[in-house]
Design a protein around this motif. Structure first.
Motif, PDB file in Angstrom:
ATOM      1  N   UNK A  82       0.816  -1.211   0.000  1.00 14.70           N
ATOM      2  CA  UNK A  82       0.000   0.000   0.000  1.00 14.70           C
ATOM      3  C   UNK A  82       0.851   1.264   0.000  1.00 14.70           C
ATOM      4  N   UNK A  83       2.037   1.217   0.626  1.00 16.91           N
ATOM      5  CA  UNK A  83       2.887   2.389   0.721  1.00 16.91           C
ATOM      6  C   UNK A  83       3.808   2.543  -0.472  1.00 16.91           C
ATOM      7  N   UNK A 284       7.286  -6.278  -7.210  1.00 13.14           N
ATOM      8  CA  UNK A 284       6.679  -5.458  -6.167  1.00 13.14           C
ATOM      9  C   UNK A 284       5.859  -4.348  -6.812  1.00 13.14           C
ATOM     10  N   UNK A 285       4.640  -4.176  -6.320  1.00 12.20           N
ATOM     11  CA  UNK A 285       3.758  -3.104  -6.783  1.00 12.20           C
ATOM     12  C   UNK A 285       3.471  -2.160  -5.630  1.00 12.20           C
ATOM     13  N   UNK A 286       4.240  -1.059  -5.488  1.00 10.90           N
ATOM     14  CA  UNK A 286       3.954  -0.080  -4.433  1.00 10.90           C
ATOM     15  C   UNK A 286       2.689   0.711  -4.752  1.00 10.90           C
ATOM     16  N   UNK A 287       2.161   1.369  -3.729  1.00 14.62           N
ATOM     17  CA  UNK A 287       0.951   2.183  -3.846  1.00 14.62           C
ATOM     18  C   UNK A 287      -0.207   1.387  -4.444  1.00 14.62           C
ATOM     19  N   UNK A 308      -2.947   3.727  -6.010  1.00 17.05           N
ATOM     20  CA  UNK A 308      -3.082   5.032  -5.380  1.00 17.05           C
ATOM     21  C   UNK A 308      -2.109   6.045  -5.960  1.00 17.05           C
ATOM     22  N   UNK A 309      -2.489   7.310  -5.883  1.00 19.30           N
ATOM     23  CA  UNK A 309      -1.569   8.402  -6.139  1.00 19.30           C
ATOM     24  C   UNK A 309      -0.888   8.779  -4.823  1.00 19.30           C
ATOM     25  N   UNK A 311      -1.196  11.422  -3.357  1.00 25.99           N
ATOM     26  CA  UNK A 311      -2.162  12.189  -2.567  1.00 25.99           C
ATOM     27  C   UNK A 311      -3.214  11.292  -1.932  1.00 25.99           C
ATOM     28  N   UNK A 312      -3.132   9.985  -2.193  1.00 24.34           N
ATOM     29  CA  UNK A 312      -4.065   9.034  -1.623  1.00 24.34           C
ATOM     30  C   UNK A 312      -5.302   8.765  -2.444  1.00 24.34           C
ATOM     31  N   UNK A 313      -5.400   9.364  -3.631  1.00 20.99           N
ATOM     32  CA  UNK A 313      -6.552   9.124  -4.505  1.00 20.99           C
ATOM     33  C   UNK A 313      -6.395   7.813  -5.257  1.00 20.99           C
ATOM     34  N   UNK A 314      -7.504   7.214  -5.629  1.00 22.72           N
ATOM     35  CA  UNK A 314      -7.485   5.983  -6.416  1.00 22.72           C
ATOM     36  C   UNK A 314      -7.370   6.358  -7.890  1.00 22.72           C
ATOM     37  N   UNK A 315      -6.285   5.923  -8.527  1.00 26.83           N
ATOM     38  CA  UNK A 315      -6.087   6.245  -9.941  1.00 26.83           C
ATOM     39  C   UNK A 315      -6.566   5.139 -10.863  1.00 26.83           C
ATOM     40  N   UNK A 316      -6.497   3.890 -10.392  1.00 27.80           N
ATOM     41  CA  UNK A 316      -6.875   2.738 -11.209  1.00 27.80           C
ATOM     42  C   UNK A 316      -7.388   1.642 -10.296  1.00 27.80           C
ATOM     43  N   UNK A 317      -8.359   0.897 -10.770  1.00 23.71           N
ATOM     44  CA  UNK A 317      -8.816  -0.301 -10.071  1.00 23.71           C
ATOM     45  C   UNK A 317      -8.513  -1.503 -10.948  1.00 23.71           C
TER      46      UNK A 317
END
Length: 543
Positions: A82-83, A284-287, A308-309, A311-317
């Motif tokens: 996630x980070x 590894x896939x960060x964010x 995530x970006x 800024x914490x926004x969701x850019x892609x699902x």
């Protein structure tokens, strides 16, 4: 190392050696150079629609162990974190900011810092920062704030590196269903080798200005009759001595720890993760944040992941299919996700133990005000290396912690680990559609009482008092937080005795969620050793 004490009293013999034991094949894969640069894993983000053999959720101690051992066994691994990756310097040329000067890199998606102690000399120390996917998450629940690392390497990025194996006589209360002999003969040595654990050189400790604060702690502990012990750590002690000599760039001696350490600390970025990357089988896939896991019609599991970006926004699902899924998002992250998945019907067959058995490792903090003839030093290393052991008599072990303000404070600062018996539970709130924790601040009172068995006696002996300006106005105890969350998917209850989640084939928990609330010491060596034990059995029997 069977039966061997994991720390040394200051009156005993302390060696500089690494805690290395085990088979030659394990040592070949686990030997490490403390200052080696982290070899990058493949950073190509997981693609929408991918099919993967093993999906590991989280890159902390359990996730890194699982990724390495699976890859060494020939399994392709997607490690989702996630980070951030924390591999790119900021405008100041450093990847991480310092503890005294937090900036946007410091906290996870906050607009104001939330320091573990909120005041100093009566003045608030928190400040406004830009919202950013920073390295330390101060996650607030009712009654407690849980501090967690956010980034590739998880909690290893932000802890003090105190790498403590529980005393063998305490192990039965930590993991009652696990064979102590195999842990102390095989898996603790394997974990200590893989993590690069070592101890400070006592002669340097006794003379350097940077540990004057700890020497004051030693003198006062011993005058009150308490054992003062050196504690192993994953810092590169050679590097720290060079920092003090001015021959290398300062790291621990430049106030770096709570928000990452740029040079000397052997986080997972320098140990397990480079070895996993070297196999060529780990991506590894960060964010990337996992939000859903459901059984797939063709076998395996359909996993929904948000990218995530900063800024914490969701850019892609993204939606991927995984043959196996390893939950390694930490005690809080794994517990929250599993509780949500059970309650919302995604994984209804998870058993009723999911979310239970959570504890704070008995964490409580305090400070003491010393006399003017006991200065603790304006220069303090951020790496703790010693503690006061009253576990058997009073139920508390207290780290002698630094307070790196850059000025003389005459203050002794402590983080205590105690035998607090209270356990909380995570539950799903269908109204808010969020997971809640029912911890109560009043449940910290046993920890305070146990910590007092040390500090009341020291204050009485020394004629000193507690500091009341660190955690609020006229507040002595830091009873609002934990650095050591444990439990929520307890081994042998929510899972079998190796972390296989009840009700589903191919789902595993492999992190601190397995440990029921307390380890008697700093927990990350136990989390690592348990992951080594469990993944060995899982690979042998399930792959």
């Amino acid at each position: 190392m069977s039966g061997e004490p994991v720390w040394r009293t200051t009156s005993g013999s302390v060696s500089r050696r690494l805690f290395i034991a085990g088979t030659g094949s394990i040592l070949a894969s686990a030997a490490l150079a403390g200052r080696a640069s982290a070899a990058p894993a493949r950073q190509t983000a997981i693609t929408d629609g991918a099919r993967v053999s093993a999906l590991v959720i989280g890159s902390g101690y359990g996730g890194s162990v699982a990724a390495l051992r699976l890859a060494q066994a020939g399994v392709d691994v997607q490690l989702v974190e996630m980070g951030m990756a924390w591999d790119t310097p900021g405008p100041d040329g450093k990847i991480f900011c310092t503890t005294p000067n937090p900036d946007q890199r410091s906290f996870w998606l906050r607009t104001r810092t939330k320091q573990p102690f909120s005041q100093f000399l009566g003045f608030p120390i928190d400040k406004d920062i830009p919202r950013y996917t920073g390295i330390l998450d101060a996650e607030e629940f009712s009654g407690i704030t849980v501090y967690q690392g956010r980034g590739v390497g998880g909690g290893s990025l932000v802890n003090g590196g105190m790498a403590v194996t529980p005393k063998r006589e305490n192990f039965g209360a930590v993991l009652p269903t696990v064979d102590a002999n195999e842990m102390y003969d095989v898996y603790y040595p394997r974990a200590n080798a893989g993590l690069g654990v070592a101890t400070i050189r006592p002669a340097w400790f006794d003379t350097t200005d940077w540990y004057q604060f700890a020497r004051v702690g030693r003198k006062q502990a011993q005058r009150s009759g308490f054992p003062f012990v050196f504690v192993p750590d994953v810092y590169d002690w050679d590097y720290m001595e060079q920092e003090a000599a001015g021959t290398v760039t300062k790291s621990a001696l430049a106030g770096e720890i709570l928000f990452g350490n740029n040079y000397g600390k052997k986080s997972l970025q320098k140990t397990y993760l480079p070895k996993a990357a070297a196999t060529g089988r780990v991506t590894i896939s960060p964010l990337h944040r996992v939000t859903q896991v459901i059984p797939a019609s063709g076998g395996g599991y359909t996993v929904t992941i948000e990218q995530l970006t900063t800024a914490g926004a969701v850019s892609t699902i993204k939606t991927v299919t995984a043959d196996t899924v390893f939950f390694a998002a930490g005690s809080v992250g794994t517990s929250k996700l599993l509780v949500k998945l059970k309650a919302t019907g995604a994984l209804p067959n998870l058993n009723a133990e999911i979310g239970k058995g959570w504890g704070d490792n008995g964490n409580v903090m305090c400070g003491r005000a010393n006399h003017i003839w006991d200065p603790t030093g304006a220069s303090q290393s951020t790496i703790p290396c010693a503690g006061i052991d009253n576990w058997a008599a009073g139920g508390a072990f207290a780290e002698v912690a630094p307070l790196p303000t850059g000025i003389e404070t005459w203050a002794s600062f402590y983080l205590s680990i105690t035998k607090n018996p209270n356990r909380a539970q995570f539950t799903w709130n269908p109204t808010t559609r969020a997971v809640e924790l029912n911890w109560q601040t009043a449940w910290k009172q046993p920890s305070i009482d146990m910590a007092k068995t040390i500090f009341e006696k020291i204050n009485s002996t020394e004629g000193t008092i507690y500091r009341t300006d660190l955690f609020g106005t006229y507040k002595i105890w830091g009873d609002h937080l934990t650095y050591h969350p444990l439990g929520g998917a307890v081994l042998g209850k929510a899972t079998d005795n190796y972390g296989r989640l009840a009700g589903y084939q191919g789902l595993y928990a492999i992190d601190g969620s397995l440990i029921p609330g307390n380890t008697s010491v700093n927990p990350f060596v136990t989390i690592t050793a348990l992951a080594e034990r469990n993944i060995e059995k899982i690979i042998a029997q399930d792959f």
